[in-house]
Design an enzyme around this catalytic site. Structure first.
Site, PDB file in Angstrom:
ATOM      1  N   LYS A  11       0.817  -1.056  -0.063  1.00 29.00           N
ATOM      2  CA  LYS A  11      -0.098  -0.080  -0.024  1.00 29.00           C
ATOM      3  C   LYS A  11       0.817   1.113  -0.134  1.00 29.00           C
ATOM      4  CE  LYS A  11      -4.356   0.626   0.021  1.00 29.00           C
ATOM      5  NZ  LYS A  11      -5.554   0.149  -0.532  1.00 29.00           N
ATOM      6  N   ASP A  37      -6.563   4.395  -5.271  1.00 31.30           N
ATOM      7  CA  ASP A  37      -7.220   4.171  -3.871  1.00 31.30           C
ATOM      8  C   ASP A  37      -8.051   5.586  -3.845  1.00 31.30           C
ATOM      9  OD1 ASP A  37      -7.418   4.288  -0.833  1.00 31.30           O
ATOM     10  OD2 ASP A  37      -7.329   2.177  -1.633  1.00 31.30           O
TER      11      ASP A  37
END
Length: 448
Positions: A129, A169
């Site tokens: 991430k 995202d």
């Protein structure tokens, strides 16, 4: 639920000592360790081989500055992050988030969750991430482009099609992915599938935009069917107004439900007649406007400032699709009091731990994020496959593969929970099923 295994208690104490300021990461690790306690007791070889020690430690945490110049010529400096969590089953895979709330803690806990989520898809992808505390809202296209180019100028050193493949995202859509990919290609001279969520003209996949929202509904429908229920004829509340929320609304409606509420970071709309999704798409996807503009077109609807009130609207099914920790214990109590019998997470960890426990204690069907919202990363992995093969699949092919993956995730989660004595606890089942695949790969590979 509290840890009872002496080894896991000691391990958690050491994780807390090493990461004293990373609150969200610590909450996530503890929750997972509590779920997998029976797995660890059944597999002492994991302890002996140090699998758990490796599992709770991120493989790499990268932090860097991102300088950029606004349209007025002023210099700004943001922080960029990439956490490469676990690569036991494949290259790191996970989104980039651009939002003022992004910290090292944020990306660490998201990478940890991503490892389990990616494992659940059954596809060969590890967990990662990244992101920055840059806020794209209110910025011009040129300002966003300059930021993305500066961000990629540092990030490119650590990623690659067989190393780490970021995606979008919160705050990172088609525009941002395009700028990031263009800079990666310019610097490296490589035309490879290093980012997913790309435009269709340069290697993107059909259905990728819809994937997380659609996948959420495929998982939820399978969970409902197993309980003798379905979306048909049910009232649904969806939080958020981004890709996940919009396409969860679209698929839930296609499956026969009526979605009556949506929100953005300013407030929420309630339309008892059912949300006009075409209107929401025009506001959010075309004009990049605010959700309150909905009542300009539909004055019969209600707009309320603030977001938490959306959970006081009576509904059968709640789909939190906005951001982490949006669904508090009080909101969970309000949902149950108003007859909600199913909560399925479209965002990453939108329900607080106490809220999850309350919902489960009341017999509410609960679809945890790492399982229910895995459709986005699953379709990203399908995009990687298409890039590797230099092929482009039809929307029908991708959608069919996506549905198959989400249905399989539900059944794997359900089976794991049952096997380890926690039948119906899909949060625990997701942690167990996701962990087992990663742990087995790590065990086979030795101390690496």
């Amino acid at each position: 639920m509290a840890l009872k295994n002496a080894y896991l208690i000691d391990l958690m104490n050491r994780v807390e000592a090493r990461n004293p300021n990373d609150k969200q990461f610590l909450i996530t690790v503890r929750s997972v360790l509590e779920s997998i306690e029976p797995v660890v007791e059944k597999h002492p070889e994991y302890v002996k081989a140090g699998v758990l020690e490796l599992f709770v430690e991120q493989e790499r945490v990268i932090k860097f500055r991102v300088p950029w110049i606004d349209d007025a010529g002023n210099v700004h400096v943001n922080r960029g992050y990439r956490v490469q969590g676990n690569s036991a089953i494949g290259p790191y895979k996970g989104g980039l988030r651009l939002h003022p709330s992004v910290t090292e803690d944020t990306v660490k806990f998201l990478a940890f969750e991503q490892t389990l989520k990616n494992s659940l898809t059954g596809l060969p992808i590890g967990g990662g991430k990244g992101g920055s505390d840059f806020d794209p809202k209110g910025k011009s296209d040129f300002e966003v482009m300059r930021f993305c180019q500066s961000f990629m100028t540092e990030l490119y050193k650590y990623i690659g099609a067989d190393v780490d493949v970021p995606a979008g995202d919160i705050g990172v859509g088609a525009r941002e992915i395009g700028y990031l990919y263009g800079q990666y290609k310019r610097i490296t001279g490589l035309y490879e599938g290093v980012l997913t969520g790309k435009g269709l003209s340069y290697g993107g996949s059909l259905v990728r935009t819809q994937a997380t929202g659609y996948g959420l509904c495929y998982f939820t429908e399978e969970m409902l069917n197993a309980a003798g229920k379905s979306f048909k004829g049910q009232t649904v509340v969806v939080s958020g107004a981004g890709n996940v929320a919009i396409y969860a609304n679209e698929k839930a409606t296609q499956l026969g439900a009526k979605v009556v509420a949506m929100c953005d970071s300013n407030g929420y709309i309630y339309d008892k007649n059912g949300i006009d999704l075409a209107c929401v798409k025009q506001i959010k996807e075309v004009r990049r406007g605010r959700i309150k503009e909905y009542i300009d077109v539909h004055p019969e609807a209600e707009y309320h400032e603030g977001c938490s009130g959306i959970w006081t609207i009576p509904c059968d099914i709640a789909l939190p699709c906005a951001t982490q920790n949006e669904l508090s214990l009080e909101s969970c109590k309000a949902l149950v009091a108003n007859g909600c019998y199913c909560v399925s997470e479209g965002a990453n960890m939108p329900t607080v731990i106490e809220g999850i426990e309350y919902l489960q204690s009341k017999g509410v069907l609960f679809g945890p994020a790492k399982a229910a919202n895995a459709g986005g990363v699953a379709t990203s992995a399908l995009e990687m496959s298409q890039n590797s093969e230099r092929l482009s699949w039809t929307a029908e092919e991708v959608d069919a593969k996506l549905k198959g993956i989400m249905v399989n995730i539900y059944h794997n989660v359900e089976s794991a929970a049952k096997e380890y004595g926690m039948e119906g606890n899909f949060e625990a089942g997701a942690n167990i099923a996701g962990f087992l695949k990663v742990a087995n790969a790590m065990y086979a590979q030795g101390v690496v």
